[in-house]
Enzyme design. Structure first.
Site, PDB file in Angstrom:
ATOM      1  N   ASP A   1      -8.307  23.470 -17.635  1.00 56.91           N
ATOM      2  CA  ASP A   1      -8.782  23.014 -16.327  1.00 56.91           C
ATOM      3  C   ASP A   1      -8.478  21.524 -16.233  1.00 56.91           C
ATOM      4  O   ASP A   1      -8.865  20.756 -17.122  1.00 56.91           O
ATOM      5  CB  ASP A   1     -10.293  23.254 -16.221  1.00 56.91           C
ATOM      6  CG  ASP A   1     -10.853  22.976 -14.839  1.00 56.91           C
ATOM      7  OD1 ASP A   1     -10.083  23.041 -13.857  1.00 56.91           O
ATOM      8  OD2 ASP A   1     -12.056  22.702 -14.736  1.00 56.91           O
TER       9      ASP A   1
ATOM     10  N   ARG B   1     -11.832  29.535 -18.769  1.00 56.34           N
ATOM     11  CA  ARG B   1     -10.448  29.130 -18.487  1.00 56.34           C
ATOM     12  C   ARG B   1      -9.748  28.585 -19.720  1.00 56.34           C
ATOM     13  O   ARG B   1     -10.370  28.022 -20.601  1.00 56.34           O
ATOM     14  CB  ARG B   1     -10.415  28.104 -17.369  1.00 56.34           C
ATOM     15  CG  ARG B   1     -11.200  26.853 -17.689  1.00 56.34           C
ATOM     16  CD  ARG B   1     -11.774  26.194 -16.482  1.00 56.34           C
ATOM     17  NE  ARG B   1     -12.848  27.013 -15.973  1.00 56.34           N
ATOM     18  CZ  ARG B   1     -13.804  26.581 -15.185  1.00 56.34           C
ATOM     19  NH1 ARG B   1     -13.829  25.363 -14.787  1.00 56.34           N
ATOM     20  NH2 ARG B   1     -14.739  27.380 -14.771  1.00 56.34           N
TER      21      ARG B   1
ATOM     22  N   ARG C   1      -3.571  29.504 -16.814  1.00 54.63           N
ATOM     23  CA  ARG C   1      -4.830  29.390 -16.074  1.00 54.63           C
ATOM     24  C   ARG C   1      -4.901  30.492 -15.038  1.00 54.63           C
ATOM     25  O   ARG C   1      -3.974  30.693 -14.260  1.00 54.63           O
ATOM     26  CB  ARG C   1      -4.913  28.022 -15.386  1.00 54.63           C
ATOM     27  CG  ARG C   1      -6.067  27.862 -14.393  1.00 54.63           C
ATOM     28  CD  ARG C   1      -7.427  27.807 -15.096  1.00 54.63           C
ATOM     29  NE  ARG C   1      -8.529  27.891 -14.169  1.00 54.63           N
ATOM     30  CZ  ARG C   1      -9.184  26.863 -13.657  1.00 54.63           C
ATOM     31  NH1 ARG C   1      -8.831  25.643 -13.963  1.00 54.63           N
ATOM     32  NH2 ARG C   1     -10.208  27.051 -12.851  1.00 54.63           N
TER      33      ARG C   1
ATOM     34  N   ASP D   1      -8.888  18.400 -13.565  1.00 59.02           N
ATOM     35  CA  ASP D   1      -9.488  17.968 -12.297  1.00 59.02           C
ATOM     36  C   ASP D   1      -9.154  16.511 -12.044  1.00 59.02           C
ATOM     37  O   ASP D   1      -9.422  15.650 -12.897  1.00 59.02           O
ATOM     38  CB  ASP D   1     -11.014  18.115 -12.331  1.00 59.02           C
ATOM     39  CG  ASP D   1     -11.483  19.548 -12.240  1.00 59.02           C
ATOM     40  OD1 ASP D   1     -10.762  20.371 -11.656  1.00 59.02           O
ATOM     41  OD2 ASP D   1     -12.585  19.839 -12.743  1.00 59.02           O
TER      42      ASP D   1
END
Length: 191
Positions: free
Chosen positions: A115, A112, A103, A117
């Site tokens: 990812d 990307r 990343r 989150d």
């Protein structure tokens, strides 16, 4: 590679984890560079290997158009974890997994490889320099709301970890139509 801890220490760690409070956390997974499907599978495996953590469920896999970003379409999913890791500890682990999968962050919303989150952690409400919970932009993103709602609805309720906020089905459908999201495989396809 030689083990870094003795079996006695590993047993002590396991025993300490058994006494620690556990929380349900939800993590959004996505990417749009390289073999994203393979990277998402590897990320789920890496989440399974976090100390004091188990994967409770994985949503279906979705293809979505980039939102406020460029590049190819994204693949997205959401994972539910049961973990003893505190929010910042879990966030550090997620960032490490992203780095392990190349990343890069050349600019905001850049394409990307992976990812991750942290969306929700046991109902915690936090706002620090490095972490805001619940995730501040999740309600406006179909690629989060659709898989999050799907997964949250499948899991049994927990009194110690309230369910995350999700939009009602009509608002999710509207968001999905506006942002272009489609399921491309069923639940737990990532492992």
């Amino acid at each position: 590679m030689a083990p870094t801890s003795s079996p006695v220490v590993a047993h002590a760690d396991a025993e300490a984890f058994s006494l620690a409070p556990r929380f349900r956390a939800f993590v959004a997974l996505g990417g749009n560079l390289g073999d994203v499907h393979l990277r998402l599978q590897a990320a789920v495996t890496a989440l399974r290997e976090l100390p004091g953590t188990r994967v409770e469920g994985v949503s279906s896999l979705y293809r979505t158009r980039p939102v406020n970003a460029g590049g190819p379409d994204f693949l997205n999913a959401v994972v539910a974890l049961e973990t003893v890791l505190a929010p910042h500890e879990l966030l550090r682990s997620l960032l490490r997994i992203e780095l392990d999968h190349d990343r890069e962050r050349p600019h905001v919303n850049a394409p990307r490889t992976l990812d991750l989150d942290l969306l929700h952690h046991g109902g915690a409400i936090l706002q620090t320099a490095t972490l805001t919970l619940p995730h501040p932009r999740q309600l406006g993103r179909a690629f989060v709301m659709v898989p999050l709602a799907e997964l949250a609805e499948r899991l049994p309720a927990r009194s110690d970890s309230p369910a995350p906020d999700v939009l009602d089905s009509e608002k999710r459908a509207q968001l999905a139509a506006e942002q272009g999201i489609e399921a491309i495989s069923g639940p737990n396809c990532l492992g």
